[in-house]
Motif scaffolding. Sequence first.
Motif, short mmCIF file in Angstrom:
data_model
loop_
_atom_site.label_atom_id
_atom_site.label_comp_id
_atom_site.label_asym_id
_atom_site.label_seq_id
_atom_site.Cartn_x
_atom_site.Cartn_y
_atom_site.Cartn_z
N GLN A 3 0.84 -1.19 0.00
CA GLN A 3 0.00 0.00 0.00
C GLN A 3 0.88 1.24 0.00
O GLN A 3 2.11 1.12 -0.05
CB GLN A 3 -0.94 -0.01 1.19
CG GLN A 3 -0.24 -0.11 2.52
CD GLN A 3 -1.22 -0.32 3.65
OE1 GLN A 3 -2.41 -0.41 3.45
NE2 GLN A 3 -0.70 -0.39 4.86
N GLN A 4 0.27 2.41 0.05
CA GLN A 4 1.05 3.64 0.06
C GLN A 4 1.94 3.68 1.29
O GLN A 4 1.58 3.20 2.36
CB GLN A 4 0.13 4.86 0.05
CG GLN A 4 -0.42 5.15 -1.31
CD GLN A 4 -1.15 6.48 -1.34
OE1 GLN A 4 -1.23 7.17 -0.35
NE2 GLN A 4 -1.69 6.82 -2.50
N HIS A 23 2.03 5.75 -5.15
CA HIS A 23 0.79 5.58 -5.91
C HIS A 23 0.78 4.21 -6.56
O HIS A 23 1.82 3.70 -6.98
CB HIS A 23 0.67 6.66 -6.99
CG HIS A 23 -0.59 6.59 -7.80
ND1 HIS A 23 -1.82 6.95 -7.28
CD2 HIS A 23 -0.82 6.19 -9.06
CE1 HIS A 23 -2.74 6.77 -8.21
NE2 HIS A 23 -2.16 6.31 -9.30
N GLY A 27 -6.47 2.83 -10.83
CA GLY A 27 -7.68 3.40 -10.25
C GLY A 27 -7.34 4.34 -9.11
O GLY A 27 -6.36 4.15 -8.41
N SER A 28 -8.17 5.34 -8.92
CA SER A 28 -7.89 6.34 -7.89
C SER A 28 -8.17 5.84 -6.48
O SER A 28 -7.59 6.33 -5.53
CB SER A 28 -8.71 7.60 -8.15
OG SER A 28 -10.09 7.30 -8.08
N LYS A 29 -9.04 4.86 -6.34
CA LYS A 29 -9.38 4.37 -5.01
C LYS A 29 -8.71 3.04 -4.69
O LYS A 29 -9.11 2.33 -3.77
CB LYS A 29 -10.89 4.22 -4.89
CG LYS A 29 -11.62 5.54 -5.03
CD LYS A 29 -13.06 5.42 -4.64
CE LYS A 29 -13.80 6.69 -4.94
NZ LYS A 29 -13.58 7.74 -3.99
N ARG A 30 -7.70 2.70 -5.44
CA ARG A 30 -7.02 1.43 -5.24
C ARG A 30 -6.19 1.48 -3.96
O ARG A 30 -5.42 2.42 -3.75
CB ARG A 30 -6.12 1.16 -6.44
CG ARG A 30 -5.52 -0.20 -6.40
CD ARG A 30 -5.07 -0.62 -7.74
NE ARG A 30 -4.64 -1.99 -7.68
CZ ARG A 30 -3.95 -2.57 -8.61
NH1 ARG A 30 -3.64 -1.91 -9.68
NH2 ARG A 30 -3.60 -3.82 -8.48
N LYS A 31 -6.32 0.45 -3.12
CA LYS A 31 -5.64 0.46 -1.83
C LYS A 31 -4.42 -0.44 -1.79
O LYS A 31 -3.47 -0.16 -1.07
CB LYS A 31 -6.61 0.02 -0.74
CG LYS A 31 -7.71 1.01 -0.51
CD LYS A 31 -8.52 0.65 0.70
CE LYS A 31 -9.59 1.70 0.89
NZ LYS A 31 -10.21 1.63 2.18
#
Length: 124
Positions: A3-4, A23, A27-31
């Motif tokens: 993850q980040q 990042h 996708g923008s909501k990818r965890k």
Amino acid sequence: MIQQRSILVSADNSGAKQLVVIHMYGGSKRKFARLGDVLHCVVKEAASNGQVKDSEMVKAVLVRTRKEFRRADGSYIRFSDNAAVVIDNAKDKNVRGTRIFGPIAREVKDRGFAKIASMATEVL
């Protein structure tokens, strides 16, 4: 699962020693990222004579994870560290280093990074 802010070891000789994930593409909501995913990372620590420098932003492919990954045949694979290989960009898929250290997962080759698989010492 990466993850980040996860810290990765560089599995090539591009000059990077430690990478920090900022990042995950897809996708923008990818965890979470899994084997073979492209990541956007910052070089936290680098060798003085390498191609990449400290604080440089690079793209990398995830080749090893500590978290086990379930394959289609029902088996699991896991490694002793979290490692990535620095690439030029996601379209060309060219490796910035000339050597790959340690084993890599077969999923990396299945995702289209055949050059990384051919340079690696072992593909599991």
